[in-house]
Write a protein that holds these residues in place. Structure first.
Motif, PDB file in Angstrom:
ATOM      1  N   ARG A   1       0.829  -1.218   0.000  1.00 60.04           N
ATOM      2  CA  ARG A   1       0.000   0.000   0.000  1.00 60.04           C
ATOM      3  C   ARG A   1       0.858   1.260   0.000  1.00 60.04           C
ATOM      4  NH1 ARG A   1      -2.290  -3.118   3.972  1.00 60.04           N
ATOM      5  NH2 ARG A   1      -1.318  -1.793   5.556  1.00 60.04           N
ATOM      6  N   ASP A   2       2.096   1.136   0.496  1.00 62.43           N
ATOM      7  CA  ASP A   2       2.999   2.292   0.573  1.00 62.43           C
ATOM      8  C   ASP A   2       4.039   2.241  -0.533  1.00 62.43           C
ATOM      9  OD1 ASP A   2       1.818   3.421   2.879  1.00 62.43           O
ATOM     10  OD2 ASP A   2       2.813   1.912   4.115  1.00 62.43           O
ATOM     11  N   GLU A   3       3.644   1.732  -1.689  1.00 63.28           N
ATOM     12  CA  GLU A   3       4.590   1.595  -2.790  1.00 63.28           C
ATOM     13  C   GLU A   3       5.164   2.951  -3.201  1.00 63.28           C
ATOM     14  OE1 GLU A   3       4.783   0.031  -7.450  1.00 63.28           O
ATOM     15  OE2 GLU A   3       2.966  -0.206  -6.253  1.00 63.28           O
ATOM     16  N   ARG A   4       4.340   3.985  -3.182  1.00 61.53           N
ATOM     17  CA  ARG A   4       4.828   5.306  -3.593  1.00 61.53           C
ATOM     18  C   ARG A   4       5.935   5.802  -2.672  1.00 61.53           C
ATOM     19  NH1 ARG A   4      -0.339   9.047  -5.442  1.00 61.53           N
ATOM     20  NH2 ARG A   4      -0.817   7.946  -7.389  1.00 61.53           N
ATOM     21  N   SER A   5       5.741   5.602  -1.353  1.00 54.51           N
ATOM     22  CA  SER A   5       6.770   6.035  -0.400  1.00 54.51           C
ATOM     23  C   SER A   5       8.061   5.250  -0.613  1.00 54.51           C
ATOM     24  CB  SER A   5       6.271   5.850   1.037  1.00 54.51           C
ATOM     25  OG  SER A   5       5.145   6.661   1.279  1.00 54.51           O
ATOM     26  N   TRP A   6       7.917   3.918  -0.807  1.00 55.76           N
ATOM     27  CA  TRP A   6       9.106   3.084  -1.055  1.00 55.76           C
ATOM     28  C   TRP A   6       9.816   3.534  -2.319  1.00 55.76           C
ATOM     29  CZ3 TRP A   6       9.765  -0.177  -5.342  1.00 55.76           C
ATOM     30  CH2 TRP A   6      10.885  -1.011  -5.301  1.00 55.76           C
ATOM     31  N   PHE A   7       9.067   3.704  -3.392  1.00 57.37           N
ATOM     32  CA  PHE A   7       9.678   4.072  -4.653  1.00 57.37           C
ATOM     33  C   PHE A   7      10.344   5.451  -4.564  1.00 57.37           C
ATOM     34  CE2 PHE A   7       9.359   6.123  -8.871  1.00 57.37           C
ATOM     35  CZ  PHE A   7      10.197   5.283  -9.562  1.00 57.37           C
ATOM     36  N   ARG A   8       9.699   6.386  -3.864  1.00 52.21           N
ATOM     37  CA  ARG A   8      10.273   7.721  -3.738  1.00 52.21           C
ATOM     38  C   ARG A   8      11.593   7.688  -2.972  1.00 52.21           C
ATOM     39  NH1 ARG A   8      10.381  12.433  -6.370  1.00 52.21           N
ATOM     40  NH2 ARG A   8      10.877  14.171  -4.985  1.00 52.21           N
ATOM     41  N   GLU A   9      11.629   6.925  -1.893  1.00 55.02           N
ATOM     42  CA  GLU A   9      12.858   6.869  -1.094  1.00 55.02           C
ATOM     43  C   GLU A   9      13.980   6.207  -1.888  1.00 55.02           C
ATOM     44  OE1 GLU A   9      14.103   6.124   3.548  1.00 55.02           O
ATOM     45  OE2 GLU A   9      12.082   5.690   2.865  1.00 55.02           O
ATOM     46  N   VAL A  10      13.652   5.120  -2.615  1.00 54.32           N
ATOM     47  CA  VAL A  10      14.664   4.483  -3.461  1.00 54.32           C
ATOM     48  C   VAL A  10      15.140   5.457  -4.526  1.00 54.32           C
ATOM     49  CG1 VAL A  10      15.066   2.635  -5.127  1.00 54.32           C
ATOM     50  CG2 VAL A  10      13.765   2.167  -3.052  1.00 54.32           C
ATOM     51  N   GLU A  11      14.214   6.185  -5.109  1.00 50.67           N
ATOM     52  CA  GLU A  11      14.550   7.143  -6.162  1.00 50.67           C
ATOM     53  C   GLU A  11      15.507   8.219  -5.639  1.00 50.67           C
ATOM     54  OE1 GLU A  11      11.967   9.400  -9.585  1.00 50.67           O
ATOM     55  OE2 GLU A  11      11.269   9.543  -7.517  1.00 50.67           O
ATOM     56  N   ILE A  12      15.246   8.723  -4.436  1.00 51.87           N
ATOM     57  CA  ILE A  12      16.123   9.749  -3.858  1.00 51.87           C
ATOM     58  C   ILE A  12      17.496   9.161  -3.546  1.00 51.87           C
ATOM     59  CG2 ILE A  12      16.467  11.286  -1.888  1.00 51.87           C
ATOM     60  CD1 ILE A  12      14.396  12.325  -3.803  1.00 51.87           C
ATOM     61  N   TYR A  13      17.512   7.949  -2.978  1.00 53.61           N
ATOM     62  CA  TYR A  13      18.801   7.327  -2.655  1.00 53.61           C
ATOM     63  C   TYR A  13      19.628   7.043  -3.904  1.00 53.61           C
ATOM     64  CZ  TYR A  13      18.227   6.554   2.375  1.00 53.61           C
ATOM     65  OH  TYR A  13      18.125   6.729   3.728  1.00 53.61           O
ATOM     66  N   GLN A  14      18.970   6.872  -5.050  1.00 57.19           N
ATOM     67  CA  GLN A  14      19.689   6.616  -6.291  1.00 57.19           C
ATOM     68  C   GLN A  14      20.180   7.904  -6.948  1.00 57.19           C
ATOM     69  OE1 GLN A  14      20.563   3.737  -7.290  1.00 57.19           O
ATOM     70  NE2 GLN A  14      19.002   2.170  -7.014  1.00 57.19           N
ATOM     71  N   THR A  15      19.935   9.036  -6.303  1.00 55.02           N
ATOM     72  CA  THR A  15      20.376  10.315  -6.860  1.00 55.02           C
ATOM     73  C   THR A  15      21.900  10.337  -7.007  1.00 55.02           C
ATOM     74  OG1 THR A  15      18.491  11.449  -5.860  1.00 55.02           O
ATOM     75  CG2 THR A  15      20.361  12.818  -6.517  1.00 55.02           C
ATOM     76  N   VAL A  16      22.355  10.890  -8.083  1.00 60.11           N
ATOM     77  CA  VAL A  16      23.794  10.986  -8.357  1.00 60.11           C
ATOM     78  C   VAL A  16      24.509  11.727  -7.232  1.00 60.11           C
ATOM     79  CG1 VAL A  16      25.501  11.994  -9.923  1.00 60.11           C
ATOM     80  CG2 VAL A  16      23.457  10.867 -10.848  1.00 60.11           C
ATOM     81  N   MET A  17      25.609  11.119  -6.748  1.00 58.67           N
ATOM     82  CA  MET A  17      26.489  11.716  -5.729  1.00 58.67           C
ATOM     83  C   MET A  17      25.780  12.021  -4.414  1.00 58.67           C
ATOM     84  SD  MET A  17      29.012  14.215  -7.931  1.00 58.67           S
ATOM     85  CE  MET A  17      27.711  15.050  -8.819  1.00 58.67           C
ATOM     86  N   LEU A  18      24.768  11.249  -4.081  1.00 57.36           N
ATOM     87  CA  LEU A  18      24.097  11.473  -2.803  1.00 57.36           C
ATOM     88  C   LEU A  18      24.846  10.829  -1.639  1.00 57.36           C
ATOM     89  CD1 LEU A  18      21.449  12.686  -1.551  1.00 57.36           C
ATOM     90  CD2 LEU A  18      20.532  10.376  -1.627  1.00 57.36           C
ATOM     91  N   ARG A  19      25.629   9.779  -1.919  1.00 58.62           N
ATOM     92  CA  ARG A  19      26.304   9.047  -0.850  1.00 58.62           C
ATOM     93  C   ARG A  19      27.221   9.969  -0.051  1.00 58.62           C
ATOM     94  NH1 ARG A  19      26.706   3.931   0.556  1.00 58.62           N
ATOM     95  NH2 ARG A  19      25.421   3.332  -1.223  1.00 58.62           N
ATOM     96  N   HIS A  20      27.050   9.911   1.281  1.00 61.09           N
ATOM     97  CA  HIS A  20      27.789  10.796   2.180  1.00 61.09           C
ATOM     98  C   HIS A  20      27.856  10.122   3.546  1.00 61.09           C
ATOM     99  CE1 HIS A  20      28.529  14.390   4.720  1.00 61.09           C
ATOM    100  NE2 HIS A  20      29.086  14.906   3.624  1.00 61.09           N
ATOM    101  N   ASP A  21      28.911  10.396   4.312  1.00 59.99           N
ATOM    102  CA  ASP A  21      29.083   9.774   5.619  1.00 59.99           C
ATOM    103  C   ASP A  21      27.966  10.122   6.583  1.00 59.99           C
ATOM    104  OD1 ASP A  21      31.349   8.396   4.971  1.00 59.99           O
ATOM    105  OD2 ASP A  21      32.739   9.910   5.751  1.00 59.99           O
ATOM    106  N   ASN A  22      27.328  11.256   6.408  1.00 62.79           N
ATOM    107  CA  ASN A  22      26.291  11.696   7.342  1.00 62.79           C
ATOM    108  C   ASN A  22      24.882  11.585   6.756  1.00 62.79           C
ATOM    109  OD1 ASN A  22      28.783  14.001   8.097  1.00 62.79           O
ATOM    110  ND2 ASN A  22      28.102  12.461   9.568  1.00 62.79           N
TER     111      ASN A  22
END
Length: 527
Positions: free
Chosen positions: A260-281
């Motif tokens: 039921r929360d597919e949109r929230s899951w997909f949005r969070e995955v989409e943001i995490y896949q953003t270019v150069m988002l990886r950071h120690d904090n």
């Protein structure tokens, strides 16, 4: 047909005349209507057989004279039927009414019709009699055709639904295309000698990442997710559950969304896949996948596991000293500054991202007591090329206790990206207050409390928060003793500049980061 009947009549008449003039004796036939059941005729002996719908057989016997004079015709065959002689017992003359079959045969020897046998009727393999006509047959045919059509349509619909369901499951975790190999095949690649069955996740990320900082390739993510063993549940929320999992000896966190929360899951995955988002904090993203157990579909988000839990949980259990307070606050502002920043790199452009739900429960405490910002399901991105804001297409809103004044009174400009960053800064000031009240300066510290704990109930409504924050313009209380400690005094000054009612007057995340970095660099801070 008429010509044939006339020819047979003529033949019978000629035969009768021939018999009369040739002196041939009359033919004795078995007859129902004659005395002693015996009749003489110069023609043929006749047998009539009637079979009804229940297969009941009725036989009638007559002579040529009876047939010609129609004396027995109504008894033999009611109606207007006229019969011709058939000497072939395998192919009798057949007349079919709606419910009855009529057979008519003749013979020319003494009493030959008494035990007349229709071989094709009684013996298999003989004459194939026509089927009995029934008024129900057209309806039965129509019903059979309709049933076959419905069955075919049902099979087609079932196949279409199964195909759609299969593609939906693929789309949930396969919306991104990738040409990277599966992780097992990556382990076997000779050009990657450092990777093996015991390579840690961080090593896999470094060796298989595209260099964009957006995490593992999709196929590697799915391979990892399908090898995770869930150990214990560590938390629940409105989105679903968080589990502690194990992958090849390492602990990972598995955030499980319901379908039921597919949109929230997909949005969070989409943001995490953003270019150069990886950071120690910022919480380290590892993998995303869906798991279909046959009853429902679970949507998995796999991230780094931090045993200290959220900042909320940590502050409930422990206090911090001034160095720890600055350390935590600096790491949070460092992560938020990276989110808010628009970065152009060799692998692409990282868009500016606003969190929109920053609070102590969405910040995790790492083993070295620094923090990582988590839960990006409500995050928005700024597209500089089109000057537009990419807002999550779901109905969730941020936590009411941490909402900025402009969000509570609905005056926020949703098309202006900086408005979302300024709302994050307001929430950051409240998080700093939560850390500061647990700072032990030697003279004790306050019990942990949520912001506005003394002004609103545990689960406040938007109206209650609007009255306190927008109308009364109150803010969390700052104890007087903080003024005697330089670190707490600087922290309280930052908080106040984050809480301004005028959003444009608030500090930026980068400015806060630099101020805290300078404060942490001082070695003679005393409280």
């Amino acid at each position: 047909m008429c010509l044939k009947m006339g020819s047979l009549r003529l033949l019978q008449l000629l035969l009768l005349i021939f018999n009369m003039y040739s002196g041939i004796q009359s033919l004795i036939c078995y007859c129902d209507t004659c005395d002693n059941k015996q009749c003489e005729t110069a023609g043929f002996c006749y047998t009539s057989i009637i079979i009804d719908t229940s297969n009941k057989e009725t036989r009638m016997y007559s002579t040529e004279e009876e047939h010609v004079d129609s004396k027995c015709e109504d008894q033999i065959l009611p109606g207007k039927y006229t019969f011709d002689c058939s000497l072939d017992n395998e192919k009798p003359n057949i007349y079919i009414d709606k419910t009855i079959r009529y057979y008519k045969l003749c013979c020319n020897t003494k009493n030959c019709n008494k035990d007349h046998v229709i071989r094709g009727l009684l013996l298999p393999g003989g004459y194939e009699e026509p089927s009995v006509f029934s008024p129900w047959q057209p309806w039965l045919l129509m019903v059979a055709v309709l049933a076959a059509f419905v069955l075919l349509l049902s099979v087609v619909l079932f196949a279409v639904i199964c195909l759609w369901h299969h593609r939906q499951n693929q789309d949930r975790s396969g919306r991104y295309t990738s040409s990277f190999p599966d992780i097992e095949s990556v382990f076997d690649r000779p050009e990657v000698p450092l990777m093996g069955p015991h390579t840690p996740i961080r090593g896999i990320i470094e060796l298989t990442s595209s260099g964009s900082g957006s995490g593992l390739p999709l196929l590697v993510q799915r391979s990892i997710a399908r090898q995770i063993h869930l150990v214990d549940i560590v938390g629940k929320g409105r989105f679903g559950e968080v589990w502690k999992g194990r992958w090849r000896g390492e602990f990972v966190a598995v955030k499980i969304f319901s379908s039921r929360d597919e949109r929230s899951w997909f949005r969070e995955v989409e943001i995490y896949q953003t270019v150069m988002l990886r950071h120690d904090n910022i919480l380290g993203f590892i993998a995303a996948d869906n798991k279909d157990n046959g009853t429902w579909t679970q949507l998995w988000l796999v991230t780094d596991y931090h045993e200290n839990g959220s900042l909320f949980d940590y502050l409930m259990r422990y206090t911090v000293d001034t160095a720890g307070m600055i350390h935590m606050a600096l790491s949070i502002s460092n992560g938020l500054a990276h989110l808010h920043m628009d970065i152009m790199g060799t692998e692409g452009r990282k868009p500016a991202v606003a969190h929109r739900d920053l609070k102590s429960r969405n910040i995790l405490v790492k083993s070295n007591r620094t923090c990582a910002i988590a839960d990006l399901g409500l995050a928005v991105r700024y597209d500089a090329s089109t000057d537009s804001v990419d807002i999550a297409p779901n109905n969730r809103v941020g936590t009411k206790r941490y909402m900025a004044p402009e969000a509570l009174d609905e005056s926020i400009n949703m098309s202006y990206f900086d408005a979302f960053k300024r709302a994050d800064i307001y929430a950051l000031g409240l998080v700093f207050w939560e850390i500061a009240i647990r700072c032990n300066t030697g003279g004790g510290c306050e019990d942990y409390q949520l912001p506005y704990y003394d002004m609103v109930p545990n689960d406040p409504t938007i109206e209650e928060m609007r009255k306190v924050v927008c109308i009364d313009r109150q803010r969390p209380t700052i104890p007087n003793k903080w003024q005697s400690c330089e670190a707490l005094r600087v922290m309280s000054k930052i908080m106040k500049e984050c809480w301004y009612h005028n959003a444009a007057a608030r500090l930026t995340a980068l400015r806060i980061k630099k101020t805290l970095a300078n404060l942490g660099a001082q070695e003679d801070i005393k409280c």
